[in-house]
Scaffold this active site. Structure first.
Site, PDB file in Angstrom:
ATOM      1  N   CYS A 161      33.726  21.157  50.716  1.00  0.00           N
ATOM      2  CA  CYS A 161      34.416  19.989  51.255  1.00  0.00           C
ATOM      3  C   CYS A 161      35.624  19.593  50.408  1.00  0.00           C
ATOM      4  O   CYS A 161      35.727  19.950  49.229  1.00  0.00           O
ATOM      5  CB  CYS A 161      33.446  18.805  51.344  1.00  0.00           C
ATOM      6  SG  CYS A 161      34.039  17.462  52.398  1.00  0.00           S
TER       7      CYS A 161
ATOM      8  N   ASP B  86      23.523  11.675  49.536  1.00  0.00           N
ATOM      9  CA  ASP B  86      24.483  11.652  48.439  1.00  0.00           C
ATOM     10  C   ASP B  86      24.117  10.522  47.490  1.00  0.00           C
ATOM     11  O   ASP B  86      23.386   9.594  47.858  1.00  0.00           O
ATOM     12  CB  ASP B  86      25.900  11.453  48.992  1.00  0.00           C
ATOM     13  CG  ASP B  86      26.990  11.883  48.008  1.00  0.00           C
ATOM     14  OD1 ASP B  86      26.643  12.322  46.892  1.00  0.00           O
ATOM     15  OD2 ASP B  86      28.177  11.785  48.363  1.00  0.00           O
TER      16      ASP B  86
END
Length: 227
Positions: free
Chosen positions: A6, A135
């Site tokens: 990412c 996360d």
């Protein structure tokens, strides 16, 4: 194990990720992020992504008008909601552009429990999410901090496939094969600077995850990846 890289901003990095076999590439559409890209930049980057590699659009509290403009101009496959969106808001925004979606949960290791994580996952599953991303929590940031997620808070019986993010790199990702997850997501752990990837780190990460594919390979960078 599936791998998502990412935070791309450079064409050569996207090309390297594809050559190394990344399953998905993520683009950040959140202007405060140092990894953010414009629609024009995203058009150039996505042109380098072949069929069967997913393009993930990471958004934070985006309005419906902005979402529609993004979908009309950038050929992405999946929305990654990374802000304060509720399950209903995610469902509505994704439906407005007819895209599949995942939700990132920023988990506070000092306050959250596995039961609480599971309850949140259940809500997004009911709203139609395709997966959930776990996360680490940061009070002032929506992700990309490099802080490691507490693996003890990964539920064994999640209603959705789990994507693990937060502080992953080539040195620790091999241990994730024992976890009840579907995929790993990395940004800072494969960078030389924010938004600028490191080909050797990307290759080492892929070797650590896709061990069968890379078992006869070395970490030296092949000539066709030099960029």
């Amino acid at each position: 194990m599936h791998v998502k890289f990412c935070g791309f901003t450079q064409l050569s990095d996207v090309q390297t990720a594809v050559q190394l076999g990344a399953d998905a590439v993520g683009l950040v559409f959140y202007p405060p992020s140092p990894r953010a890209v414009t629609i024009a930049q995203a058009q150039v980057l996505t042109a380098a992504v072949p069929a069967f590699v997913s393009v993930v659009a990471l958004v934070v509290n985006m309005s419906q008008d902005e979402m529609i403009e993004l979908a009309n101009n950038v050929p992405f496959d999946i929305i990654q909601f990374h802000g304060d969106e509720t399950p209903e808001q995610c469902q509505q925004l994704a439906s407005s552009v007819n895209k599949r979606w995942i939700k990132a949960l920023r988990i506070n290791a000092e306050q959250d429990t596995i039961a609480g994580v599971n309850a949140q996952i259940d809500q997004f599953a009911a709203a139609g999410a395709s997966s959930i991303l776990l996360d680490a929590y940061h009070q002032h940031k929506y992700g990309g901090t490099g802080a490691r997620f507490d693996w003890n808070l990964i539920p064994q019986d999640s209603a959705l496939p789990i994507v693990l993010a937060g502080g992953l790199n080539a040195e620790n990702v091999a241990a994730t094969v024992e976890l009840p997850i579907y995929a790993v997501d990395v940004s800072g752990g494969i960078e030389q600077d924010k938004g600028k990837k490191d080909a050797a780190k990307m290759r080492a990460f892929m070797k650590a995850v896709k061990r069968d594919r890379w078992q006869n390979e070395t970490l030296s960078e092949p000539s066709n990846l030099s960029s």
